[in-house]
Design a protein around this motif. Structure first.
Motif, PDB file in Angstrom:
ATOM      1  N   LEU A 137       0.811  -1.213   0.000  1.00 18.85           N
ATOM      2  CA  LEU A 137       0.000   0.000   0.000  1.00 18.85           C
ATOM      3  C   LEU A 137       0.846   1.265   0.000  1.00 18.85           C
ATOM      4  CD1 LEU A 137      -2.688  -1.214   2.531  1.00 18.85           C
ATOM      5  CD2 LEU A 137      -2.971  -0.920   0.063  1.00 18.85           C
ATOM      6  N   GLU A 138       2.030   1.201   0.580  1.00 23.02           N
ATOM      7  CA  GLU A 138       2.888   2.386   0.605  1.00 23.02           C
ATOM      8  C   GLU A 138       3.203   2.847  -0.815  1.00 23.02           C
ATOM      9  OE1 GLU A 138       4.900  -0.502   3.625  1.00 23.02           O
ATOM     10  OE2 GLU A 138       3.569  -0.659   1.899  1.00 23.02           O
ATOM     11  N   ARG A 139       3.449   1.900  -1.710  1.00 23.54           N
ATOM     12  CA  ARG A 139       3.746   2.254  -3.109  1.00 23.54           C
ATOM     13  C   ARG A 139       2.544   2.920  -3.758  1.00 23.54           C
ATOM     14  NH1 ARG A 139       5.983  -2.650  -2.542  1.00 23.54           N
ATOM     15  NH2 ARG A 139       4.330  -3.731  -3.661  1.00 23.54           N
ATOM     16  N   PHE A 140       1.348   2.355  -3.518  1.00 25.60           N
ATOM     17  CA  PHE A 140       0.147   2.952  -4.101  1.00 25.60           C
ATOM     18  C   PHE A 140      -0.046   4.372  -3.590  1.00 25.60           C
ATOM     19  CE2 PHE A 140      -4.349   4.039  -3.475  1.00 25.60           C
ATOM     20  CZ  PHE A 140      -4.679   4.251  -4.802  1.00 25.60           C
ATOM     21  N   TYR A 141      -0.018   4.550  -2.271  1.00 22.59           N
ATOM     22  CA  TYR A 141      -0.206   5.890  -1.715  1.00 22.59           C
ATOM     23  C   TYR A 141       0.900   6.835  -2.180  1.00 22.59           C
ATOM     24  CZ  TYR A 141      -4.004   4.178   1.209  1.00 22.59           C
ATOM     25  OH  TYR A 141      -5.197   3.654   1.647  1.00 22.59           O
ATOM     26  N   GLY A 142       2.128   6.331  -2.276  1.00 20.33           N
ATOM     27  CA  GLY A 142       3.229   7.147  -2.764  1.00 20.33           C
ATOM     28  C   GLY A 142       2.983   7.621  -4.186  1.00 20.33           C
ATOM     29  N   SER A 143       2.403   6.768  -5.012  1.00 18.83           N
ATOM     30  CA  SER A 143       2.120   7.156  -6.400  1.00 18.83           C
ATOM     31  C   SER A 143       1.008   8.201  -6.479  1.00 18.83           C
ATOM     32  CB  SER A 143       1.757   5.930  -7.238  1.00 18.83           C
ATOM     33  OG  SER A 143       0.458   5.450  -6.908  1.00 18.83           O
ATOM     34  N   CYS A 144       0.287   8.379  -5.373  1.00 18.61           N
ATOM     35  CA  CYS A 144      -0.777   9.394  -5.301  1.00 18.61           C
ATOM     36  C   CYS A 144      -0.313  10.655  -4.585  1.00 18.61           C
ATOM     37  CB  CYS A 144      -2.000   8.808  -4.603  1.00 18.61           C
ATOM     38  SG  CYS A 144      -2.783   7.464  -5.522  1.00 18.61           S
ATOM     39  N   GLY A 145       0.991  10.745  -4.303  1.00 23.05           N
ATOM     40  CA  GLY A 145       1.548  11.955  -3.717  1.00 23.05           C
ATOM     41  C   GLY A 145       1.829  11.898  -2.229  1.00 23.05           C
ATOM     42  N   TYR A 146       1.436  10.826  -1.555  1.00 20.37           N
ATOM     43  CA  TYR A 146       1.686  10.694  -0.125  1.00 20.37           C
ATOM     44  C   TYR A 146       3.135  10.291   0.109  1.00 20.37           C
ATOM     45  CZ  TYR A 146      -3.296  10.956   0.864  1.00 20.37           C
ATOM     46  OH  TYR A 146      -4.589  11.387   0.988  1.00 20.37           O
ATOM     47  N   LYS A 147       3.712  10.823   1.174  1.00 16.42           N
ATOM     48  CA  LYS A 147       5.091  10.507   1.543  1.00 16.42           C
ATOM     49  C   LYS A 147       5.088   9.761   2.865  1.00 16.42           C
ATOM     50  CE  LYS A 147       6.802  13.104  -1.756  1.00 16.42           C
ATOM     51  NZ  LYS A 147       6.548  12.554  -3.039  1.00 16.42           N
ATOM     52  N   GLU A 148       5.884   8.694   2.927  1.00 17.99           N
ATOM     53  CA  GLU A 148       6.034   7.983   4.193  1.00 17.99           C
ATOM     54  C   GLU A 148       6.815   8.869   5.148  1.00 17.99           C
ATOM     55  OE1 GLU A 148       8.114   4.019   6.058  1.00 17.99           O
ATOM     56  OE2 GLU A 148       7.323   3.875   4.010  1.00 17.99           O
ATOM     57  N   VAL A 149       6.236   9.111   6.334  1.00 22.72           N
ATOM     58  CA  VAL A 149       6.883   9.972   7.326  1.00 22.72           C
ATOM     59  C   VAL A 149       7.166   9.234   8.633  1.00 22.72           C
ATOM     60  CG1 VAL A 149       5.973  12.114   6.353  1.00 22.72           C
ATOM     61  CG2 VAL A 149       4.645  10.896   8.104  1.00 22.72           C
TER      62      VAL A 149
END
Length: 174
Positions: A137-149
């Protein structure tokens, strides 16, 4: 075909049942939305009631997507942060797209609609969400502009011997 999104829809029995069906179907298909399969609508109902109570109190807002047949196909709940130093960001919870709609881009559409909605909330400068590690899911959210913090190792127990990371993601709205 696209989804039609509504922020703050009227909560009636059809919407309630549609969300229960969606949540059970997503969970039973392996979705990471607070339950592990198998789960029933009745097991989910108390959690949905909590969401609805928070909506009534003004602490939570609902974004729902309906498909062309009028069925609930996607949801995301916004929860406002009540800590006086953190009211400038909102949590995004229970982000779901029905399994029958997977692979159609509706997850991206849902997140774009959530971003648009959040931009209309007074004083909100970011969206925060968490996801269960080990699902991609991190990859999906990352592709939508979200950054892991942030990441809390082993914080989510999905079985007696299966612990997953709690991954914290942020989408700045500035």
């Amino acid at each position: 075909m696209t989804l039609t999104f509504t922020l703050d829809p009227v909560v009636d029995p059809a919407l309630r049942d549609g969300i229960l069906d969606l949540w059970a179907d997503v969970s039973n298909a392996g979705g990471s939305v607070g339950f592990v399969p198998p789960v029933t609508r009745e097991a989910i109902r108390p959690e949905l009631v909590k969401h609805f109570a928070a909506m009534t109190e003004g602490r939570t807002r609902l974004l729902v997507g309906h498909d062309a047949d009028g069925r609930v196909a996607a949801t995301a709940f916004f929860t406002f942060n009540t800590h006086r130093l953190m009211t400038h960001w909102v949590w995004l919870y229970t982000v779901m797209v029905h399994p029958r709609h997977q692979g159609k881009g509706y997850g991206r559409d849902l997140l774009a609609a959530a971003e648009d909605a959040a931009r209309g909330f007074d004083g909100i400068r970011a969206i925060r969400l968490t996801c269960r590690g080990g699902e991609g899911l991190e990859r999906f959210y990352g592709s939508c502009g979200y950054k892991e913090v942030g990441r809390i190792p082993g914080a989510i127990r999905v079985a007696d011997d299966d612990f997953r990371d709690d991954v914290i993601l942020l989408l700045p709205l500035d």
